[in-house]
Design a protein around this motif. Structure first.
Motif, PDB file in Angstrom:
ATOM      1  N   ASP A   4       6.928   4.505   9.223  1.00 24.56           N
ATOM      2  CA  ASP A   4       7.867   5.233  10.078  1.00 24.56           C
ATOM      3  C   ASP A   4       7.606   6.717   9.833  1.00 24.56           C
ATOM      4  O   ASP A   4       8.173   7.323   8.931  1.00 24.56           O
ATOM      5  CB  ASP A   4       9.300   4.845   9.725  1.00 24.56           C
ATOM      6  N   ALA A   5       6.713   7.298  10.627  1.00 26.36           N
ATOM      7  CA  ALA A   5       6.262   8.681  10.382  1.00 26.36           C
ATOM      8  C   ALA A   5       5.900   9.365  11.687  1.00 26.36           C
ATOM      9  O   ALA A   5       5.585   8.712  12.691  1.00 26.36           O
ATOM     10  CB  ALA A   5       5.038   8.668   9.451  1.00 26.36           C
ATOM     11  N   TRP A  58       7.317   0.217   7.792  1.00 23.09           N
ATOM     12  CA  TRP A  58       7.768   0.532   6.442  1.00 23.09           C
ATOM     13  C   TRP A  58       8.152   2.007   6.330  1.00 23.09           C
ATOM     14  O   TRP A  58       7.596   2.867   7.000  1.00 23.09           O
ATOM     15  CB  TRP A  58       6.710   0.173   5.394  1.00 23.09           C
ATOM     16  N   THR A  59       9.163   2.279   5.519  1.00 20.11           N
ATOM     17  CA  THR A  59       9.599   3.656   5.318  1.00 20.11           C
ATOM     18  C   THR A  59       8.499   4.433   4.619  1.00 20.11           C
ATOM     19  O   THR A  59       7.851   3.922   3.704  1.00 20.11           O
ATOM     20  CB  THR A  59      10.890   3.721   4.492  1.00 20.11           C
ATOM     21  N   ALA A  60       8.288   5.663   5.040  1.00 23.21           N
ATOM     22  CA  ALA A  60       7.171   6.459   4.525  1.00 23.21           C
ATOM     23  C   ALA A  60       7.527   7.092   3.180  1.00 23.21           C
ATOM     24  O   ALA A  60       7.557   8.318   3.020  1.00 23.21           O
ATOM     25  CB  ALA A  60       6.766   7.522   5.531  1.00 23.21           C
ATOM     26  N   ASP A  61       7.812   6.226   2.206  1.00 23.53           N
ATOM     27  CA  ASP A  61       8.080   6.673   0.839  1.00 23.53           C
ATOM     28  C   ASP A  61       7.512   5.621  -0.107  1.00 23.53           C
ATOM     29  O   ASP A  61       6.959   4.591   0.328  1.00 23.53           O
ATOM     30  CB  ASP A  61       9.574   6.903   0.600  1.00 23.53           C
ATOM     31  N   GLU A  62       7.624   5.861  -1.402  1.00 26.53           N
ATOM     32  CA  GLU A  62       6.997   4.970  -2.370  1.00 26.53           C
ATOM     33  C   GLU A  62       7.601   3.576  -2.352  1.00 26.53           C
ATOM     34  O   GLU A  62       6.902   2.579  -2.566  1.00 26.53           O
ATOM     35  CB  GLU A  62       7.073   5.591  -3.766  1.00 26.53           C
ATOM     36  N   THR A  63       8.897   3.482  -2.099  1.00 27.23           N
ATOM     37  CA  THR A  63       9.533   2.160  -2.014  1.00 27.23           C
ATOM     38  C   THR A  63       8.976   1.390  -0.824  1.00 27.23           C
ATOM     39  O   THR A  63       8.613   0.214  -0.935  1.00 27.23           O
ATOM     40  CB  THR A  63      11.057   2.302  -1.888  1.00 27.23           C
ATOM     41  N   GLY A  64       8.911   2.041   0.324  1.00 27.28           N
ATOM     42  CA  GLY A  64       8.353   1.393   1.505  1.00 27.28           C
ATOM     43  C   GLY A  64       6.901   0.998   1.306  1.00 27.28           C
ATOM     44  O   GLY A  64       6.465  -0.073   1.753  1.00 27.28           O
ATOM     45  N   LEU A  65       6.152   1.851   0.625  1.00 30.75           N
ATOM     46  CA  LEU A  65       4.753   1.553   0.342  1.00 30.75           C
ATOM     47  C   LEU A  65       4.626   0.273  -0.476  1.00 30.75           C
ATOM     48  O   LEU A  65       3.836  -0.618  -0.154  1.00 30.75           O
ATOM     49  CB  LEU A  65       4.118   2.733  -0.398  1.00 30.75           C
ATOM     50  N   ARG A  66       5.425   0.165  -1.544  1.00 27.92           N
ATOM     51  CA  ARG A  66       5.360  -1.039  -2.392  1.00 27.92           C
ATOM     52  C   ARG A  66       5.702  -2.288  -1.594  1.00 27.92           C
ATOM     53  O   ARG A  66       5.068  -3.336  -1.750  1.00 27.92           O
ATOM     54  CB  ARG A  66       6.312  -0.891  -3.583  1.00 27.92           C
ATOM     55  N   GLU A  67       6.696  -2.184  -0.728  1.00 29.52           N
ATOM     56  CA  GLU A  67       7.093  -3.345   0.061  1.00 29.52           C
ATOM     57  C   GLU A  67       5.999  -3.727   1.058  1.00 29.52           C
ATOM     58  O   GLU A  67       5.729  -4.914   1.279  1.00 29.52           O
ATOM     59  CB  GLU A  67       8.399  -3.051   0.792  1.00 29.52           C
ATOM     60  N   GLY A  90      -2.102   8.304   7.996  1.00 27.46           N
ATOM     61  CA  GLY A  90      -1.374   9.568   8.050  1.00 27.46           C
ATOM     62  C   GLY A  90      -0.478   9.843   6.870  1.00 27.46           C
ATOM     63  O   GLY A  90      -0.153  10.997   6.584  1.00 27.46           O
ATOM     64  N   VAL A  91      -0.035   8.799   6.184  1.00 30.05           N
ATOM     65  CA  VAL A  91       0.762   8.937   4.958  1.00 30.05           C
ATOM     66  C   VAL A  91       0.257   7.922   3.940  1.00 30.05           C
ATOM     67  O   VAL A  91      -0.079   6.796   4.298  1.00 30.05           O
ATOM     68  CB  VAL A  91       2.272   8.726   5.216  1.00 30.05           C
ATOM     69  N   PHE A  92       0.164   8.337   2.691  1.00 28.55           N
ATOM     70  CA  PHE A  92      -0.245   7.456   1.593  1.00 28.55           C
ATOM     71  C   PHE A  92      -1.588   6.761   1.873  1.00 28.55           C
ATOM     72  O   PHE A  92      -1.796   5.617   1.467  1.00 28.55           O
ATOM     73  CB  PHE A  92       0.825   6.389   1.327  1.00 28.55           C
TER      74      PHE A  92
END
Length: 364
Positions: free
Chosen positions: A42-43, A63-72, A90-92
């Motif tokens: 989501d970015a 997935w949310t564009a943060d570390e929690t979303g990345l792990r999921e 574009g992210v991570f």
């Protein structure tokens, strides 16, 4: 096979030129019986500018564009037979590359799918410690959206086990001739977002052509052009959603394609716009790049320009009858030889071959 695909966005073409490529390729792969989950962040406002709802042929995980979303999101890789990390999420991007390959089961097929190979390779040459460069020898396959022999040789020289171009193509159910619309009527239509490695070529091939033909209307679609100085005969549309692409391509005398710097330098990299416009029966004018004749025949199925003066000369010389003839010839060529059904069959065969080799190795 179950495929976990990590890319920029399947649901939104907003600042995401790869969307139609993803859609065509994955729909075609699903037709071969593959079960696909597409993981997108989501970015960049893409979820707020969707032009497609989740399709029946793929499950989409946003997935949310943060570390929690990345792990999921990485959890999907552990369930897949094939894990695909696309370029330009574009992210991570680096974390995704390492994470999905580590999460994948030992027997899974690991793929990097590059939708901007010339630019990626330029980055890898400049950075010997780049995570992708270190990962290449451990990947089973590199697929590229274009680039031809130069890209294949470059990737293999950097350690890729195997590199195969899978070119853009046409989904005839999505891109096809429609009735012209007055709002898109002009002598030359051009659709592209404003990007640093494209802007100078847009100036040279589109804006300079408009300058040479001050009495003809030129139409520019795409984001980011609001503050760019332009000739008075150029009308700006801003973002043009995919639902309007057919009308945009069918309403002008001709449609322009301009490659980004790196793709023009390498060649063999037709943009999605080439196939979309050809599929709609548009008369295409393109800047010159190596490999054009692999897809369309110059002067009969596409017009090739060396600069803005050439573009202007092509537009000035075109009659509606000749434009229709070129567009019809391009449409027939692309429908016959360059559809996503063909590309999907190509990738499905590659994956089946690799899966069979894995079976044979386990038995041995």
């Amino acid at each position: 096979m179950r495929i976990a695909f990590y890319g920029s966005s399947l649901l939104s073409a907003y600042w995401n030129g790869a969307a139609t490529y993803y859609r065509g390729m994955l729909r075609a792969l699903a037709a071969h019986g593959h079960d696909i989950v597409f993981c997108e962040p989501d970015a960049f406002g893409r979820q707020q500018n969707r032009d497609m709802e989740p399709p029946p042929w793929a499950r989409v995980r946003v997935w949310t564009a943060d570390e929690t979303g990345l792990r999921e999101a990485l959890a999907e890789a552990a369930q897949a037979d094939v894990v695909v990390k696309a370029s330009g999420v574009g992210v991570f991007d680096d974390e995704l590359l390492g994470g999905v390959m580590r999460a994948a089961r030992p027997e899974a097929i690991r793929v990097f799918w590059d939708v901007d190979a010339p630019a990626t390779l330029a980055t890898l040459r400049q950075d010997p410690a780049h995570p992708l460069r270190r990962a290449l020898p451990r990947l089973d396959l590199v697929l590229t959206y274009g680039g031809g022999p130069p890209v294949v040789s470059a990737y293999e020289a950097l350690g890729a086990r195997r590199c195969v171009p899978v070119y853009n193509a046409l989904d005839p159910d999505t891109h096809h001739p429609v009735s012209p619309e007055p709002r898109f009527t002009s002598a030359l239509n051009f659709l592209a977002n404003r990007l640093p490695d494209r802007e100078a070529r847009v100036q040279a091939f589109f804006l300079n052509a408009a300058h040479h033909l001050p009495d003809r209307r030129f139409l520019l679609g795409g984001s980011g052009w609001e503050d760019k100085p332009m000739p008075s005969n150029v009308a700006r549309l801003g973002h043009v959603g995919t639902a309007d692409h057919n009308a945009f391509n069918c309403s002008s005398l001709a449609v322009l394609n301009v490659a980004r710097d790196s793709m023009a330098d390498v060649g063999f990299s037709p943009a999605t716009r080439v196939f979309e416009a050809a599929g709609a029966g548009a008369c295409l004018i393109t800047d010159a790049w190596r490999g054009i004749d692999l897809f369309l025949k110059p002067d009969e199925e596409i017009l090739v320009a060396r600069d803005g003066r050439d573009v202007a000369d092509h537009v000035a010389a075109l009659t509606p009858m000749r434009a229709r003839a070129i567009g019809a010839a391009a449409c027939a060529r692309i429908r016959g030889a360059h559809t996503y059904a063909r590309r999907g069959a190509q990738v499905a065969a590659l994956l089946a071959e690799m899966q069979e080799r894995r079976r044979e190795a386990r038995v041995a």
